[in-house]
Design a protein around this motif. Structure first.
Motif, PDB file in Angstrom:
ATOM      1  N   GLY A   1     -10.117  -0.244  -1.158  1.00 16.20           N
ATOM      2  CA  GLY A   1      -8.742  -0.730  -1.211  1.00 16.20           C
ATOM      3  C   GLY A   1      -8.664  -2.207  -0.878  1.00 16.20           C
ATOM      4  O   GLY A   1      -7.913  -2.964  -1.503  1.00 16.20           O
ATOM      5  N   THR A   2      -9.445  -2.645   0.102  1.00 16.27           N
ATOM      6  CA  THR A   2      -9.460  -4.069   0.465  1.00 16.27           C
ATOM      7  C   THR A   2      -9.945  -4.902  -0.709  1.00 16.27           C
ATOM      8  O   THR A   2      -9.336  -5.915  -1.069  1.00 16.27           O
ATOM      9  CB  THR A   2     -10.427  -4.307   1.646  1.00 16.27           C
ATOM     10  OG1 THR A   2     -10.050  -3.441   2.693  1.00 16.27           O
ATOM     11  CG2 THR A   2     -10.377  -5.737   2.119  1.00 16.27           C
ATOM     12  N   ALA A   3     -11.054  -4.449  -1.308  1.00 18.57           N
ATOM     13  CA  ALA A   3     -11.619  -5.196  -2.430  1.00 18.57           C
ATOM     14  C   ALA A   3     -10.619  -5.258  -3.577  1.00 18.57           C
ATOM     15  O   ALA A   3     -10.423  -6.311  -4.195  1.00 18.57           O
ATOM     16  CB  ALA A   3     -12.915  -4.539  -2.888  1.00 18.57           C
ATOM     17  N   ARG A   4      -9.970  -4.136  -3.838  1.00 12.79           N
ATOM     18  CA  ARG A   4      -9.029  -4.093  -4.958  1.00 12.79           C
ATOM     19  C   ARG A   4      -7.796  -4.962  -4.674  1.00 12.79           C
ATOM     20  O   ARG A   4      -7.271  -5.629  -5.563  1.00 12.79           O
ATOM     21  CB  ARG A   4      -8.611  -2.649  -5.231  1.00 12.79           C
ATOM     22  CG  ARG A   4      -8.077  -2.436  -6.633  1.00 12.79           C
ATOM     23  CD  ARG A   4      -7.892  -0.972  -6.925  1.00 12.79           C
ATOM     24  NE  ARG A   4      -9.142  -0.251  -7.019  1.00 12.79           N
ATOM     25  CZ  ARG A   4      -9.941  -0.287  -8.095  1.00 12.79           C
ATOM     26  NH1 ARG A   4      -9.604  -0.998  -9.130  1.00 12.79           N
ATOM     27  NH2 ARG A   4     -11.077   0.400  -8.111  1.00 12.79           N
TER      28      ARG A   4
ATOM     29  N   PHE B   1       0.826  -1.204   0.000  1.00 12.20           N
ATOM     30  CA  PHE B   1       0.000   0.000   0.000  1.00 12.20           C
ATOM     31  C   PHE B   1       0.865   1.262   0.000  1.00 12.20           C
ATOM     32  O   PHE B   1       0.658   2.177  -0.803  1.00 12.20           O
ATOM     33  CB  PHE B   1      -0.917   0.008   1.234  1.00 12.20           C
ATOM     34  CG  PHE B   1      -1.669   1.301   1.396  1.00 12.20           C
ATOM     35  CD1 PHE B   1      -2.821   1.548   0.667  1.00 12.20           C
ATOM     36  CD2 PHE B   1      -1.213   2.298   2.245  1.00 12.20           C
ATOM     37  CE1 PHE B   1      -3.496   2.751   0.782  1.00 12.20           C
ATOM     38  CE2 PHE B   1      -1.879   3.501   2.374  1.00 12.20           C
ATOM     39  CZ  PHE B   1      -3.028   3.726   1.633  1.00 12.20           C
ATOM     40  N   PHE B   2       1.852   1.296   0.895  1.00 14.36           N
ATOM     41  CA  PHE B   2       2.644   2.520   1.020  1.00 14.36           C
ATOM     42  C   PHE B   2       3.613   2.711  -0.150  1.00 14.36           C
ATOM     43  O   PHE B   2       4.170   3.784  -0.313  1.00 14.36           O
ATOM     44  CB  PHE B   2       3.373   2.549   2.364  1.00 14.36           C
ATOM     45  CG  PHE B   2       2.447   2.906   3.496  1.00 14.36           C
ATOM     46  CD1 PHE B   2       1.915   4.189   3.604  1.00 14.36           C
ATOM     47  CD2 PHE B   2       2.071   1.955   4.428  1.00 14.36           C
ATOM     48  CE1 PHE B   2       1.030   4.512   4.624  1.00 14.36           C
ATOM     49  CE2 PHE B   2       1.193   2.274   5.453  1.00 14.36           C
ATOM     50  CZ  PHE B   2       0.670   3.558   5.554  1.00 14.36           C
ATOM     51  N   LYS B   3       3.796   1.668  -0.965  1.00 13.53           N
ATOM     52  CA  LYS B   3       4.589   1.822  -2.191  1.00 13.53           C
ATOM     53  C   LYS B   3       3.740   2.423  -3.311  1.00 13.53           C
ATOM     54  O   LYS B   3       4.257   2.812  -4.341  1.00 13.53           O
ATOM     55  CB  LYS B   3       5.108   0.452  -2.647  1.00 13.53           C
ATOM     56  CG  LYS B   3       6.126  -0.166  -1.712  1.00 13.53           C
ATOM     57  CD  LYS B   3       7.511  -0.042  -2.265  1.00 13.53           C
ATOM     58  CE  LYS B   3       8.509  -0.720  -1.342  1.00 13.53           C
ATOM     59  NZ  LYS B   3       9.883  -0.443  -1.770  1.00 13.53           N
ATOM     60  N   ASP B   4       2.435   2.436  -3.099  1.00  9.28           N
ATOM     61  CA  ASP B   4       1.509   2.925  -4.123  1.00  9.28           C
ATOM     62  C   ASP B   4       1.135   4.367  -3.788  1.00  9.28           C
ATOM     63  O   ASP B   4       0.247   4.625  -2.981  1.00  9.28           O
ATOM     64  CB  ASP B   4       0.264   2.017  -4.145  1.00  9.28           C
ATOM     65  CG  ASP B   4      -0.708   2.402  -5.236  1.00  9.28           C
ATOM     66  OD1 ASP B   4      -0.514   3.458  -5.877  1.00  9.28           O
ATOM     67  OD2 ASP B   4      -1.677   1.648  -5.456  1.00  9.28           O
ATOM     68  N   SER B   5       1.838   5.298  -4.421  1.00 14.21           N
ATOM     69  CA  SER B   5       1.625   6.707  -4.072  1.00 14.21           C
ATOM     70  C   SER B   5       0.188   7.144  -4.374  1.00 14.21           C
ATOM     71  O   SER B   5      -0.376   7.988  -3.669  1.00 14.21           O
ATOM     72  CB  SER B   5       2.620   7.595  -4.820  1.00 14.21           C
ATOM     73  OG  SER B   5       2.545   7.325  -6.198  1.00 14.21           O
ATOM     74  N   GLY B   6      -0.404   6.575  -5.407  1.00 11.56           N
ATOM     75  CA  GLY B   6      -1.785   6.920  -5.743  1.00 11.56           C
ATOM     76  C   GLY B   6      -2.743   6.535  -4.628  1.00 11.56           C
ATOM     77  O   GLY B   6      -3.631   7.304  -4.263  1.00 11.56           O
ATOM     78  N   ALA B   7      -2.536   5.356  -4.076  1.00 13.81           N
ATOM     79  CA  ALA B   7      -3.410   4.891  -2.993  1.00 13.81           C
ATOM     80  C   ALA B   7      -3.214   5.747  -1.737  1.00 13.81           C
ATOM     81  O   ALA B   7      -4.185   6.094  -1.054  1.00 13.81           O
ATOM     82  CB  ALA B   7      -3.118   3.427  -2.683  1.00 13.81           C
ATOM     83  N   VAL B   8      -1.971   6.098  -1.455  1.00 16.64           N
ATOM     84  CA  VAL B   8      -1.697   6.943  -0.285  1.00 16.64           C
ATOM     85  C   VAL B   8      -2.367   8.305  -0.461  1.00 16.64           C
ATOM     86  O   VAL B   8      -2.991   8.832   0.462  1.00 16.64           O
ATOM     87  CB  VAL B   8      -0.171   7.112  -0.077  1.00 16.64           C
ATOM     88  CG1 VAL B   8       0.112   8.128   1.017  1.00 16.64           C
ATOM     89  CG2 VAL B   8       0.465   5.776   0.267  1.00 16.64           C
ATOM     90  N   PHE B   9      -2.261   8.852  -1.670  1.00 16.10           N
ATOM     91  CA  PHE B   9      -2.902  10.143  -1.942  1.00 16.10           C
ATOM     92  C   PHE B   9      -4.411  10.037  -1.746  1.00 16.10           C
ATOM     93  O   PHE B   9      -5.027  10.885  -1.108  1.00 16.10           O
ATOM     94  CB  PHE B   9      -2.587  10.583  -3.374  1.00 16.10           C
ATOM     95  CG  PHE B   9      -3.209  11.898  -3.748  1.00 16.10           C
ATOM     96  CD1 PHE B   9      -2.564  13.097  -3.452  1.00 16.10           C
ATOM     97  CD2 PHE B   9      -4.443  11.953  -4.371  1.00 16.10           C
ATOM     98  CE1 PHE B   9      -3.153  14.315  -3.771  1.00 16.10           C
ATOM     99  CE2 PHE B   9      -5.040  13.166  -4.688  1.00 16.10           C
ATOM    100  CZ  PHE B   9      -4.386  14.353  -4.389  1.00 16.10           C
ATOM    101  N   TYR B  10      -4.981   8.967  -2.270  1.00 16.69           N
ATOM    102  CA  TYR B  10      -6.431   8.792  -2.242  1.00 16.69           C
ATOM    103  C   TYR B  10      -6.972   8.690  -0.815  1.00 16.69           C
ATOM    104  O   TYR B  10      -8.001   9.273  -0.484  1.00 16.69           O
ATOM    105  CB  TYR B  10      -6.782   7.522  -3.026  1.00 16.69           C
ATOM    106  CG  TYR B  10      -8.259   7.304  -3.253  1.00 16.69           C
ATOM    107  CD1 TYR B  10      -8.986   8.162  -4.052  1.00 16.69           C
ATOM    108  CD2 TYR B  10      -8.908   6.220  -2.681  1.00 16.69           C
ATOM    109  CE1 TYR B  10     -10.331   7.950  -4.269  1.00 16.69           C
ATOM    110  CE2 TYR B  10     -10.257   6.001  -2.893  1.00 16.69           C
ATOM    111  CZ  TYR B  10     -10.959   6.872  -3.697  1.00 16.69           C
ATOM    112  OH  TYR B  10     -12.291   6.662  -3.900  1.00 16.69           O
ATOM    113  N   LEU B  11      -6.247   7.949   0.024  1.00 16.31           N
ATOM    114  CA  LEU B  11      -6.785   7.688   1.369  1.00 16.31           C
ATOM    115  C   LEU B  11      -6.294   8.667   2.433  1.00 16.31           C
ATOM    116  O   LEU B  11      -6.913   8.791   3.482  1.00 16.31           O
ATOM    117  CB  LEU B  11      -6.455   6.252   1.796  1.00 16.31           C
ATOM    118  CG  LEU B  11      -7.182   5.151   1.028  1.00 16.31           C
ATOM    119  CD1 LEU B  11      -6.911   3.805   1.652  1.00 16.31           C
ATOM    120  CD2 LEU B  11      -8.686   5.392   0.976  1.00 16.31           C
TER     121      LEU B  11
END
Lengths: 420, 336
Positions: free
Chosen positions: A240-243, A14-24
């Motif tokens: 995020g869990t589902a994905r 998760f923390f390697k995914d900058s898009g996900a970090v931005f989103y959440l």
């Protein structure tokens, strides 16, 4: 330990995914500061506006419209500079209270002025909504008590002086008896009596309905905004869990995990625990940033009056979000379906549940529908704790409702979950 | 030594569709066993059952003496799976991926580090161990995929199409890794592929699977021997029983028979036996000629056809290898 291995791996991914970090984490802060900033400007746009906004509206039902005492009382209420009185009829005031247009109203009885003039005790009636903003209500109560005491004192002292004047005029032989010392002593006695035996009493009556307060000040908007967007984005983490589960299935790593000596419940727990922890971290980050930055920006204060209640509610919201994650994962079988379900379930439920606009500002039918989404109960619980000063016992209904949603989501999610 | 794997009548149904129709075979300890078949033949479904991913509909299998259904937890500890997909976390490093799967198998601390170093060395990725997988070439990703399946030192390794989409250098590296694991560590390996040359190179025994059924199983040498001296397929516009008999009687020829018509053009009422000759002389029928010596038979065949004034519509010589064996057994190519 295998659960924790999956959890730490997922957190790392998760923390390697900058898009996900931005989103959440970044996007909710953008929403919080954007909305709070816009609304704070509305409240603090100019000095005049600020003064006007800070005055608390006090609806007054004056059943003694011609009485001088009633007029004097209303003048004293306004002169204090804290409240602004608005005259309503009895019916209009009751309607406003029922429609949540006011949190309370003051009734001045029909014989108020004559009774005060005759120094007969008189009672003002303060009808208050159970969920009225406690801070504003307390301030209003203080002003009414102060104005009543002033009027009571003034009336009693003037009456005493008038009585002494009449006695002096009728009996010149007692002239020496009304020395300045005697007058001062008389005034002190009147003052003391007005304190111990107030002429004007204020009785508080609770309204029967139970709905939210509508008189929002700048600090209320801050609370509503931070709570609302926290709830919104904590529930969005379910996506995020589902994905994450979908990605593992698509890439084949889920199949690889199924071939490993790990039980299916362990595997699912490992996939769900990161969501729970991320949701809690979201709450901490959003509230932390709000408490730190909002005062610096001059957009209001964010305080947590009861940290224990706040922590419990946060955990229940995180748990509910996690259960929603497995529900979406079990229903959606493609990337597009995850996006679609997330839009429908998470964004619309968030809006309906009061994350953008507090539910008590919505039409009544929408308020009724909102009770069927967990966001509503989460927002209510947070708002009760933050703005209404309620404690853990008061928010148990909200917590219970969220736990019911959690059980339902987990139940359907596990029932429908396809390990293959 | 008892077999590491014993499969007996394994069946898997998905609704009405029977993907695996009662396969039975054994794999000896330290053996590299090939499962050869086209896409959709049932190879991956068979592996999924043996690795405990999906339960069989019926039949039994034992790995290391443990029942794959009743003692699946013990079986899973013995197995290693390198799936056909790149089952990796692309944003993590090669080492992080290997470490993760090691932890899933209960490894920790120094043991895990040593094992991770070892398997990264086996697949030739020691220098790139800390590189992010998403930046690797397809072949390097395949090698990480293998390392992740080896980290817990399985007794039986399932390699499911491990060379799909890799460059020749990585393919050779994978072959070397498989051979080292088997030769130096005595690891038993089940290798599935639809590349016959890989199976020929690596496997001591091969099961050829098609439409969920094992149609042949033996050593590579014995399977190829089915073809004897090779097969010639010749397409003719005019064939009759006399011509077939003449072809079968040619020197260096063992037999001559008609190949089945393609499904689309086959008459609907014919269920068994050779298809009747087509009504139109212009239709091409393929004659399969099994040879004792394909080169000598080819010369004799061409001479006969010239003498008989028969036109050759197509001509194909099948070298004796597993691809030809599959074609010989099923009438279709492995990569169709």
């Amino acid at each position: 330990m295998r659960i924790w291995s999956i959890t730490t791996k997922d957190l790392l991914v998760f923390f390697k995914d900058s898009g996900a970090v931005f989103y959440l984490f970044v996007l909710p802060l953008v929403f919080v500061f954007l909305f709070t900033g816009l609304l704070a400007r509305q409240f603090t746009g100019s000095e005049e506006a600020e003064e006007e906004t800070e005055k608390i509206t006090l609806v007054v039902v004056n059943l003694d419209p011609d009485g001088q005492g009633a007029k004097d009382l209303i003048a004293k209420l306004n002169d204090a500079g804290v409240v602004k009185t608005v005259l309503y009829s009895q019916e209009k005031a009751e309607r406003a209270l029922n429609r949540l247009e006011t949190g309370w109203y003051l009734t001045i009885p029909a014989n108020f002025s004559s009774d005060v003039a005759a120094q007969k005790p008189v009672t003002l009636d303060m009808t208050v909504h159970p969920d009225a903003n406690p801070e504003d209500f307390q301030a209003t109560q203080n002003i009414i008590a102060s104005a009543s005491r002033d009027l009571s004192l003034e009336t009693q002292i003037l009456a005493g002086l008038r009585q002494m004047g009449e006695m002096q005029a009728n009996s010149p032989q007692f002239r020496e008896a009304f020395s300045p010392e005697r007058l001062i002593r008389q005034a002190k006695e009147q003052f003391e009596r007005s304190r111990t035996q107030p002429l004007i009493l204020v009785k508080q009556t609770a309204a029967s309905s139970s709905k939210g307060s509508q008189d929002m000040g700048a600090s209320d908007w801050v609370n509503a905004s931070v709570a609302g967007f926290t709830v919104m984005f904590v529930f969005l983490s379910a996506q995020g869990t589902a994905r994450s589960i979908y990605d593992e299935k698509r890439d084949g790593s889920f199949r690889r995990l199924l071939a490993a000596p790990i039980r299916k419940p362990e595997l699912l727990a490992g996939k769900l625990l990161p969501n729970f922890l991320l949701a809690l971290l979201q709450v901490l980050v959003i509230f932390g940033a709000g408490m730190l930055l909002l005062p610096i920006l001059g957009w209001g204060e964010l305080t947590i009056p009861d940290p224990l209640s706040w922590a419990v509610v946060s955990m229940v919201i995180a748990l509910c979000s996690t259960s929603l994650g497995i529900l979406i994962a079990s229903l959606a079988h493609t990337d597009a379906q995850i996006s679609g379900y997330s839009t429908v379930i998470l964004w619309i439920a968030g809006m309906l549940g009061g994350s953008f606009i507090p539910t008590f500002m919505m039409p009544e039918f929408l308020q009724s529908i909102a009770r069927f989404v967990p966001h509503y109960w989460a927002n209510q619980a947070f708002y009760d704790i933050l703005a209404r000063g309620k404690e853990i016992g008061d928010v148990i209904p909200g917590i219970a409702a969220m736990l019911v949603f959690t059980v339902i989501f987990f139940g359907i999610g596990l029932w429908r979950f396809d390990f293959d | 030594m008892p077999p590491i794997l014993e499969v007996d009548g394994l069946v898997k149904k998905f609704g009405d569709f029977e993907a695996v129709k009662g396969v039975s075979f054994q794999v000896e300890e330290g053996e590299v066993f090939g499962l050869l078949g086209p896409n959709g033949a049932g190879k991956t479904t068979t592996i999924s059952m043996l690795t405990g991913i999906i339960p069989p509909t019926s039949g039994t299998a034992r790995i290391g003496g443990y029942d794959i259904v009743k003692e699946s937890h013990k079986v899973k500890k013995l197995n290693g799976l390198v799936p056909q997909d790149l089952a990796l976390y692309q944003t993590l490093s090669a080492r992080a991926n290997v470490n993760f799967f090691g932890r899933i198998y209960g490894m920790r601390g120094r043991e895990l580090k040593e094992r991770a170093d070892d398997v990264l060395s086996i697949v030739g990725l020691t220098e790139r161990a800390n590189g992010t997988v998403e930046k690797f070439s397809g072949g390097m990703k395949r090698r990480v995929n293998i390392a992740a399946g080896l980290v817990h030192q399985p007794r039986l390794l399932f390699l499911d199409e491990p060379t799909v989409g890799v460059d020749p250098q990585s393919r050779n590296n994978i072959f070397e890794s498989v051979m080292r694991l088997n030769r130096e560590r005595g690891m038993s390996i089940i290798y599935t592929s639809h590349y016959m040359e890989e199976v020929e190179l690596l496997c001591s025994r091969v099961a050829i699977i098609d439409q969920g059924v094992i149609i042949a199983m033996d050593t590579v040498k014995n399977l190829i021997a089915i073809l004897g001296g090779g097969v010639i397929q010749v397409g003719l516009r005019q064939v009759d029983d006399k011509i077939l008999a003449d072809l079968a009687a040619l020197p260096a020829v063992k037999s001559a028979s008609l190949m089945p018509l393609p499904v689309a053009s086959a008459p609907a009422n014919v269920e068994e036996g050779p298809a009747p000759l087509p009504a139109l002389e212009t239709a091409v029928r393929v004659v399969k000629i099994e040879c004792e010596n394909s080169q000598q038979a080819l010369v004799n065949l061409i001479n006969y056809l010239n003498d008989a004034n028969l036109t050759i519509a197509s001509l194909e010589t099948l070298e004796p290898n597993l691809e030809s064996v599959f074609l010989h057994l099923t009438g279709k190519k492995l990569r169709e």
